[in-house]
Design a protein around this motif. Structure first.
Motif: not given
Ligand code: NAP
Length: 304
Positions: A194, A198, A256-257
């Motif tokens: 992840h 990102l 943000t993601a």
């Protein structure tokens, strides 16, 4: 038919059932330690370079069991172990079964009962080592099950590598350690994947990101020790960082993601746990306190 092996006659004959990457690594380690080794695999033709090193191949499970004194199973799961052994459940005499297949504690206890019902001495095990390390000083293998069975196979199993530990008589213990340790691995792998997604979405080159990411990984050993000490003492001082602060931090990651269209399911689940801790009044405490808010309900199925 068992093709005869080489000149090794003095050391305990070992049979390895299963020639996936780990089964092959195990067979190789026993050959290196000069044990006579017989192998069997559901799909024939998987012995590879073991053949040139004196391994014997068996055409059936029965033949493979007959050739060994210590019978090792290293298959994809416990169902495969059970299916394999059901084809040769009798005539084991004083042979021992050492099951190094990964699984769940309840499955290990069930397998032990199956072995016991057939008069087979059973030891369960968990390999905490990747295949290249098998048989080297850096390898770690955990065992659990009857003490006398461990005593009987201990010397043979020492060929697997540097650290072999008998955790106790409960056959489920090795799997219990393994699933808890895999918990760290499974969640970390997701976290790392992840984080790269990102970083990439923010235009950061993977190798530039890796240089700093390894520093984060380097913090973990000290944190694991501190968690153990705090869980043992039941005191969770928030002098280094607090759960309230973690709630804020994880929100930045989620926002943000999500802004990049990256899946935030794992992070929102983690934030749910943090939120529960805050709601329970643990906001000012340290992160190890999260372990006390994870139980959501009773067991889903009986441990048997
Ligand atoms: N590889 C590692 O780094 C590592 C590290 C620690 C622990 N382990 C554990 O070691 C065990 C074996 O792992 P692995 O990497 O060698 O490969 P794996 O892919 O987990 O297992 C492959 C083996 O399982 C056999 N198999 C699958 N289904 C079967 C069935 N229904 N009946 C009989 N045999 C069956 C395969 O036979 P076929 O060839 O016929 O399909 C093959 O021998 C696993 O429990 C794994 O979690 C592995």
């Amino acid at each position: 038919m068992i093709e005869t092996s080489d000149e090794n006659t003095r050391l305990t004959p070992v049979t390895v059932l299963g020639l996936g990457p780990m089964g092959r690594a195990l067979a190789s380690a026993f050959l290196t330690a000069r044990h006579p080794v017989t192998v069997w695999n559901r799909t024939p033709g998987r012995a590879g370079d073991l053949l040139g090193r004196g391994v014997a191949t068996a055409d059936s499970v029965r033949e493979a069991v007959a050739a060994g004194q210590v019978i090792i199973t290293c298959l994809i799961d416990y169902d495969a172990v059970r299916a394999t052994l059901e084809s040769s459940p009798t005539g084991w005499g004083n042979r021992y079964l050492v099951n190094l297949t990964s699984g769940e504690p309840a499955q290990a206890r069930q397998m032990s009962r199956w072995a016991s019902s057939h008069g087979i001495g059973y030891l369960d095990g968990a390999i905490l080592t990747p295949t290249p390390a098998m048989g080297t000083p850096s390898a770690t293998v955990l065992f659990s099950g009857a003490h006398d069975v461990h005593e009987a196979v201990q010397e043979t199993m020492a060929a697997t590598g540097g650290t072999t530990v008998h955790l106790g008589d409960d056959p489920g213990l090795a799997s219990a350690y393994e699933v808890a340790l895999l918990d760290i691995f499974a969640t970390s792998v997701n976290g790392i994947a992840h984080a790269f997604a990102l970083a990439s979405a923010e235009g950061i080159a993977p190798e530039r990101f890796a240089a700093f990411a390894t520093g984060i990984g380097g913090l973990l050993p000290e944190m694991i020790q501190r968690f153990a000490q705090q869980i043992r003492s039941g005191r969770y001082p928030g002098d280094r960082s607090t759960i309230a602060s973690a709630a804020s931090g994880i929100t930045h990651i989620i926002n943000t993601a999500a802004g990049h269209g990256i899946d935030v399911g794992m992070l929102t689940a983690a934030r749910g746990i943090i939120d529960r801790a805050v709601a329970d009044g643990y906001g000012p405490e340290g992160l190890a306190r999260l372990t006390s808010v994870l139980h959501t309900a009773g067991p889903e199925k009986p441990d048997a």
